[in-house]
Design an enzyme around this catalytic site. Structure first.
Site, mmCIF file in Angstrom:
data_model
loop_
_atom_site.group_PDB
_atom_site.id
_atom_site.type_symbol
_atom_site.label_atom_id
_atom_site.label_comp_id
_atom_site.label_asym_id
_atom_site.label_seq_id
_atom_site.Cartn_x
_atom_site.Cartn_y
_atom_site.Cartn_z
ATOM 1 N N GLY D 14 0.681 -1.255 0.039
ATOM 2 C CA GLY D 14 0.104 0.073 0.098
ATOM 3 C C GLY D 14 0.842 1.148 0.100
ATOM 4 C CB ALA D 18 -0.800 4.432 6.396
ATOM 5 C CG PHE D 118 -12.031 19.710 11.305
ATOM 6 C CD1 PHE D 118 -11.615 20.532 9.879
ATOM 7 C CD2 PHE D 118 -12.560 18.293 10.765
ATOM 8 C CE1 PHE D 118 -11.487 19.899 8.583
ATOM 9 C CE2 PHE D 118 -12.614 17.927 9.487
ATOM 10 C CZ PHE D 118 -12.217 18.593 8.338
ATOM 11 C CD GLN D 238 -16.087 9.184 11.146
ATOM 12 O OE1 GLN D 238 -15.208 9.562 10.478
ATOM 13 N NE2 GLN D 238 -15.852 9.668 12.416
ATOM 14 C CG HIS D 240 -18.141 12.755 6.414
ATOM 15 N ND1 HIS D 240 -19.046 14.070 6.133
ATOM 16 C CD2 HIS D 240 -16.991 13.139 6.864
ATOM 17 C CE1 HIS D 240 -18.249 15.036 6.307
ATOM 18 N NE2 HIS D 240 -17.045 14.670 6.684
ATOM 19 C CG LEU D 250 -16.455 13.606 2.649
ATOM 20 C CD1 LEU D 250 -17.429 12.768 3.333
ATOM 21 C CD2 LEU D 250 -14.919 13.606 3.244
ATOM 22 C CD GLU D 253 -16.040 17.173 10.724
ATOM 23 O OE1 GLU D 253 -16.557 15.914 10.607
ATOM 24 O OE2 GLU D 253 -15.556 17.618 11.914
ATOM 25 N NE ARG D 284 -15.628 13.718 10.299
ATOM 26 C CZ ARG D 284 -14.789 13.561 9.652
ATOM 27 N NH1 ARG D 284 -14.260 12.130 9.229
ATOM 28 N NH2 ARG D 284 -14.120 14.457 8.919
ATOM 29 C CG HIS D 351 -15.943 9.386 5.828
ATOM 30 N ND1 HIS D 351 -15.607 9.607 4.732
ATOM 31 C CD2 HIS D 351 -14.924 9.991 6.740
ATOM 32 C CE1 HIS D 351 -14.426 10.596 4.614
ATOM 33 N NE2 HIS D 351 -14.254 10.794 6.042
ATOM 34 C CD GLU D 382 -10.505 4.340 6.264
ATOM 35 O OE1 GLU D 382 -9.584 5.097 5.348
ATOM 36 O OE2 GLU D 382 -11.416 3.630 6.288
ATOM 37 N NE ARG D 393 -11.429 9.173 10.540
ATOM 38 C CZ ARG D 393 -11.312 10.208 9.586
ATOM 39 N NH1 ARG D 393 -10.468 11.202 9.959
ATOM 40 N NH2 ARG D 393 -12.080 10.165 8.661
ATOM 41 C CB SER D 398 -7.783 9.569 9.266
ATOM 42 O OG SER D 398 -7.448 8.853 8.539
#
Ligand SMILES: Cc1cc2nc3c(=O)[nH]c(=O)nc-3n(C[C@H](O)[C@H](O)[C@H](O)COP(=O)(O)OP(=O)(O)OC[C@H]3O[C@@H](n4cnc5c(N)ncnc54)[C@H](O)[C@@H]3O)c2cc1C
Ligand code: HEM
Ligand code: SF4
Ligand code: F3S
Ligand code: FES
Lengths: 132, 231, 153, 580
Positions: D14, D18, D118, D238, D240, D250, D253, D284, D351, D382, D393, D398
């Site tokens: 990946g 991350a 936020f 979660q 959103h 999305l 926020e 959220r 989300h 994630e 979260r 994240s």
């Protein structure tokens, strides 16, 4: 297909062999273009609009080349348009011929032709003596 | 709404040449072209290949030629294009299969322009300062998602695949105009090459193709002028 | 690009004005270069004396050639004006922002220069033709026949 | 199908935020490969919009302890507090480090990194909304992804782009490497590696309306789950509050952080009723529930009363252009309305996965609920569950998580590699995978058992039964549906038998991961008889700290899910009622 594994492009040293040729060529195209607006379109207007090419004959040319002023004008036109055109064609050939050898050959032909025509044109402008 | 999709297909396992394939399907006017491709793939012909991920124009996977112009399939709605819809792979990069092209040459060009911040000064404990005005200077070119829509829309790139291409220049611009970076000379040095920025003939296809609305030609022109003033 | 050729669809990319202008500039540039070479040769003939020179020039003296000259004029003007547009985009920092307007302005300048010059070139041809030819020569005659050689008369 | 072998010390699966962050840490110290099924810059980190939080205190007084308090409270006290402390403390240096690597943050007049408000972030433990989220317009994730990738390019990290890892090799409880499928050719690649980090991102595609990319199918967690590794806290997914109606795209926020307001069909600012102090900036889970409640009560807008409005019209064209350019463009592109003048139809969208591969604070993967470590395997981002997000979260945490724990994963790989000897894998390591692929390629195609059919039913039913509000009834229903889908999946067939870019084949394999994710989500949710954070049961509406202040671990047990539990690690903050 080869794997996408690559480490070869990792580098931080400055690239070598930075020649300014393309930069100058590019700039030259602009500057010569500006001059050619005067020279080439000027020439076209003189020959085709203010005069008529139907009246163009030996005498006309002879009279015109009587003054060094017009010989210089025409020589500048010759030199600049040949250089401008040759560089333009160089780019066209670069763009359209990807085979390296073929590209080299065609570029050599182009440069040879341009030089020959430049010599020929210059020779005419210098050597011409009116017979009338 | 009845839609006819014409897709230029090519499968290296079985095809000698690319060929057009026609698909008829039902679609809502506000569906994305990507949704249509999915419909074909999922419910008609599972062998259709194309790249996609985010489905809303931020990952840069699905640039393709739609009705003769480069677009992201996920960013165009059915109602915005004329029917029948013609879809081809982007040009100038070798086709792997159907709408999938080999992106390696594209990323190679990108990597050539040193696309990372270079500044060997000790930055200290806190952030380097940068005024909002300085930040604004390269805002436009930070938006690039490396989708290749610009590079593969460029007529110079089609004929001369050695041209580094607008996307690489955009990413060079991003750093050249970053007040924190110190390597603009090095990048301009690279872009002075025969295949560099001066190859651009201001065709502006790249600017119209960019799905992020980046003023690509402007960035290239900035780079050309900067090279001129530095030398 | 072997692979490209296999897959190529033969369809045309729907570029905007900029792309067509690029192609146009290239075509006119190459054509002008070709003409330039011919022109140098035909002018060089002047060294061989009036007869040879004028003999060569005589080939040009017909209506088709006049149309060709109009085309040449168009090519020079178009290449020049478009060249000026390109120079503006390249050297003026805000040039690319005004690209669409510059295209339009260039077109306007081209039309406003090209129309009067064409008019002058065509009308001058017929005036000279009718003046120098035998009485009764019509415009149609001027278009179909070469001009009389009034010099050596 | 060729089989090609590579030998590395470490492999990162990946190349999202991350994975790349881990690579930067590990690459200088070992022979490292980053394997990714997408070109790195296509990873979904690039879709993240709003910001990443760190108590830089550039705008006003701030303190990482307040950040930790908010995170723990936001998590509904399910987060492990030592991990949260690390997250919030290391946040500050992480942001600065990204800035030094070139991340073009938006700036304040004085040249410092700009910060915005936020949801759920407050100063002084709840006193007022905090300016804590560092951002780059509304494309913070894009800039993080680009910057990390650029850093990797400058370091010469080795990438295998468009290689999909489909199997991990664990022998005697020790990691040996992974097996990957080269998408462009169909060749199989065996990667010997002692240390493997999974950073494969989320799995939002188990739901129909989702902000996640098509490629987010839970590959990492799925692969490990199939090898007997548990998945932690899967019931906490979660939603959103503000996805574009029907599309799920999305709208960050940040839109509310900059002052956007949610309104129901009557134009009422309904969040005033649900969270009187911080209103639209509540966390959220609360906002999503509030929207769902409004819709259930008939206050939704539109012909089906199934959406609410996100109103930005009072912000002014300039703010919108400066601070929210991308999301307002999405609205123009996909909904064809002008957000400067009109409110935007939104609905909650799937989300973010709070759950995932269980790890400790060193990103080491846990192999059971008692905390045993699986040597050589790491996870971050994630796909992992540390857990810093607990039951819910907070926005911006994240992007923080991926860099803080991505870095830790990289460090752990270095430690492990320097203290162990190279491992080797035999040629037949690929056998399992080759068999799987050959089965799919050989079986004759039957449209009844096609991937999209099963997947569509899966997504529809998960949307229906396991979304914001759950109950014994819906979850039991879903369990049955999943059982049926699983049976049908045993017969799944594909029509594309080719070797080049056979994405149908990969979708078939990914579908199994989606089924794994759904199974564990539903089983964990069914067992948890309380409401906490994003998990809200209409038949158990209260939080139950006495019985449920613990993490669920879902194990694969044949075709069933077996559950175990692990206590939450508490710290400074005692669980208390969560009110805003
Ligand atoms: C629309 C949206 C907006 C968001 N906004 C915010 C925000 O403002 N602030 C915030 O903090 N968080 C935000 N988030 C959450 C956050 O962006 C993500 O949780 C985070 O980016 C995940 O990063 P990652 O590195 O774990 O995974 P990803 O970035 O998803 O990367 C996954 C990587 O794994 C690779 N991969 C997957 N499977 C395989 C396989 N089998 N083999 C090989 N490679 C594989 C993929 O190619 C990809 O490179 C947002 C999320 C979304 C969807
Ligand atoms: C009359 C004034 C002229 C002007 C202002 C002018 C300007 C220019 C400019 C600016 C370019 C560069 C185009 C680019 O980089 O995109 C160019 C290219 C070119 N010009 Fe001219 N030019 C003029 C006359 C001529 C003449 C007389 C010739 C013929 C000899 C000529 C031949 C070419 C060629 C072949 C190119 C290359 C085209 C290409 O690369 O696509 N030009 N011209
Ligand atoms: S500049 Fe635009 S078109 Fe080109 S790669 Fe970047 S985003 Fe795509
Ligand atoms: S299309 Fe090509 S020629 Fe230049 S302006 Fe764009 S790069
Ligand atoms: S799918 Fe991501 S840009 Fe289209």
């Amino acid at each position: 297909m080869s794997t996408n594994q690559r480490t070869d492009w990792a580098r931080r040293q400055p690239p070598t062999g930075g020649s300014n040729f393309e930069l100058y060529a590019w700039f030259f195209m602009r500057v010569s273009g500006l001059f050619l607006v005067l020279l080439a379109t000027g020439h076209m207007f003189i020959m085709h609009v203010f005069n008529d090419t139907l009246n163009l004959d030996y005498e006309f040319v002879a009279a015109r080349w009587d003054t060094p002023y017009w010989r210089t004008f025409d020589w500048l036109l010759l030199a600049l348009s040949l250089l401008h055109g040759t560089n333009g064609l160089r780019i066209v050939l670069h763009d359209n011929i990807s085979n390296q050898n073929l590209r080299k050959i065609s570029l050599s032909v182009l440069y040879f032709v341009s030089v020959m025509f430049f010599i020929l044109g210059t020779y005419v402008l210098i050597a011409f003596v009116s017979e009338v | 709404m009845d839609i006819t999709l014409n897709i230029l297909r090519y499968n290296p396992d079985s095809d000698k040449r690319g060929h057009w394939e026609e698909y008829k399907l039902e679609a809502e006017p506000d569906e994305r072209i990507l949704d249509l491709l999915h419909k074909v793939k999922w419910f008609d012909d599972g062998s259709l290949s194309f790249r996609r991920s985010c489905a809303h124009g931020v990952c840069g996977s699905d640039a393709m030629v739609i009705n003769g112009e480069n677009m992201l399939a996920c960013q165009v709605l059915v109602k915005e294009v004329s029917n029948p819809i013609k879809i081809e792979p982007i040009r100038g990069l070798p086709v792997i299969k159907d709408l999938v092209v080999d992106m390696e040459p594209f990323f190679d060009s990108y990597k050539k322009v040193l696309p990372y911040l270079i500044n060997d000064d000790e930055p200290g404990e806190r952030e380097r300062l940068q005024s909002p005005e300085d930040r604004e200077k390269f805002e436009d070119t930070t938006k690039c998602i490396l989708c290749a829509a610009c590079t593969t829309s460029c007529p110079v790139f089609w004929t001369a695949d050695s041209y580094i291409g607008p996307a690489a220049i955009v990413n060079a611009h991003r750093f050249i105009y970053d007040s924190r970076d110190t390597a603009d000379k090095q990048r301009l040095e690279i872009l002075k090459d025969v295949n560099g920025a001066f190859r651009c003939r201001t065709a502006f296809n790249c600017t119209s193709a960019c799905p992020r609305g980046i003023q690509v030609t402007k960035a290239i022109e900035d780079v050309k002028r900067k090279t001129l003033t530095i030398n | 690009m072997l692979n490209q050729k296999i897959v190529s669809s033969g369809s045309v990319y729907k570029g905007r004005t900029g792309m067509w202008l690029y192609i146009f500039h290239r075509v006119t540039g190459v054509a002008l270069f070709g003409y330039l070479l011919l022109h140098i040769i035909s002018t060089a003939l002047i060294l061989l004396g009036p007869e040879v020179y004028e003999g060569a020039e005589a080939i040009y003296k017909n209506f088709y050639f006049r149309l060709g000259e109009v085309g040449l004029m168009a090519a020079v003007l178009a290449h020049a004006i478009n060249g000026l547009r390109i120079i503006t985009v390249d050297l003026w920092s805000r040039g690319s922002e005004y690209q669409k307007r510059l295209n339009f302005v260039s077109l306007l300048i081209f039309i406003s220069v090209f129309i009067p010059t064409t008019y002058k070139m065509i009308s001058s041809y017929f005036e000279l033709c009718i003046e120098k030819s035998s009485p009764g020569t019509t415009v149609i005659d001027c278009m179909t026949r070469p001009l009389p050689d009034w010099k050596s008369k | 199908m060729k089989i090609i072998k590579h030998s590395f010390d470490g492999v990162i699966v990946g190349a999202g935020g991350a994975g790349l962050r881990a690579a930067i840490e590990a690459a200088p110290h070992m022979k490292l490969a980053v394997i990714t099924k997408l070109y790195p810059t296509r990873s979904h980190t690039g879709a993240a919009q709003g910001g990443m939080s760190a108590a830089l205190a550039n705008v006003e007084e701030d303190n990482w302890n307040w950040h930790a308090f908010d995170t723990v409270k936001g998590s509904d006290y399910l987060a492990d507090q030592p991990a949260v402390d690390i997250l919030c403390k290391e946040a500050i240096d992480s942001v600065i480090e990204l800035e030094h690597w070139g991340l073009p943050f938006s700036r304040l007049e004085n040249g410092k990194i700009a910060q915005r408000r936020f949801g759920g972030h407050t100063i002084k433990e709840g006193a007022a909304p905090a300016f804590r989220a560092c951002y780059a317009a509304d494309r913070t994730g894009h800039m993080i992804l680009q910057t990390l990738y650029q850093k990797c390019v400058s370091m010469g990290v080795t990438f295998f782009d468009e290689f999909q890892v489909l199997d991990i090799k664990i022998d005697d409880g020790i990691c040996k490497g992974v097996v990957a499928y080269e998408i462009a050719t169909g060749d199989i690649h065996i990667f010997e590696a002692r240390a493997v980090t999974f950073a494969t991102g989320g799995f939002g595609k188990i739901y129909k309306v989702s902000s996640n990319a098509h490629t987010l199918t839970g590959d990492g967690p799925g692969m490990l789950y199939q090898k007997g590794i548990p998945l932690e806290d899967m019931e906490f997914y979660q939603f959103h509050p503000t996805g574009i109606y029907r599309l799920g795209i999305l709208l960050s926020e940040a839109a509310r952080g900059e002052g956007g307001i949610l309104r129901n069909k009557d134009g009422e600012r309904f969040m005033e009723r649900y969270a009187p102090t911080i209103k639209d900036l509540a966390p959220r889970d609360m906002v999503s529930r509030a929207i769902a409640t409004e819709i259930n009560n008939g206050n939704g807008a539109g012909p089906k009363n199934d959406y609410v409005y996100l109103d930005l019209t009072h912000l002014g064209a300039e703010t919108i252009k400066q601070k929210l350019p991308d999301i307002t463009d999405f609205v123009r592109t996909y909904v064809k309305i002008e957000p400067i003048n009109e409110p935007i139809p939104v609905q909650p969208t799937a989300h973010y996965a709070m759950g995932g591969i269980p790890t400790d604070i060193y990103a080491r993967v846990l192999s059971d609920a008692s905390g045993s470590i699986l040597p050589g395997v790491y996870s971050a981002g994630e796909s992992a569950c540390v857990s810093v997000h607990g039951a819910n979260r907070l926005g911006t945490n994240s992007l923080l998580d991926i860099v803080v724990f991505g870095k830790r994963a990289g460090q752990s790989m270095v430690d492990y590699v320097s203290s162990t000897k190279p491992s080797s894998l035999s040629e037949n390591a690929a056998e399992e995978l080759v068999n799987k692929i050959e089965r799919l390629l050989e079986k004759e195609h039957n449209p009844e058992y096609s991937v999209p059919k099963i997947r569509e039913e899966l997504q529809d039913s998960m949307e229906e039964n396991a979304k914001i509000f759950r109950s014994d009834e819906t979850l039991n229903n879903q369990t049955k549906i999943l059982k049926n889908l699983r049976e049908r999946y045993q017969n799944v067939t594909i029509s594309d038998k080719g070797s080049v870019f056979n994405s149908e084949l990969l979708e078939a394999i990914e579908l199994e991961y989606l089924l794994d994710m759904s199974d564990t989500t539903v089983a964990s949710a069914l067992a948890r008889k309380e409401s906490r954070g994003a998990h809200s049961r209409i038949d158990h509406v209260e939080r139950d700290d006495k019985n449920w202040l613990k993490h669920s671990f879902a194990f694969k047990n044949g075709d069933e899910v077996k559950l175990k539990y692990k206590d939450v690690e508490l710290g400074k903050y005692e669980p208390m009622e969560r009110k805003y």
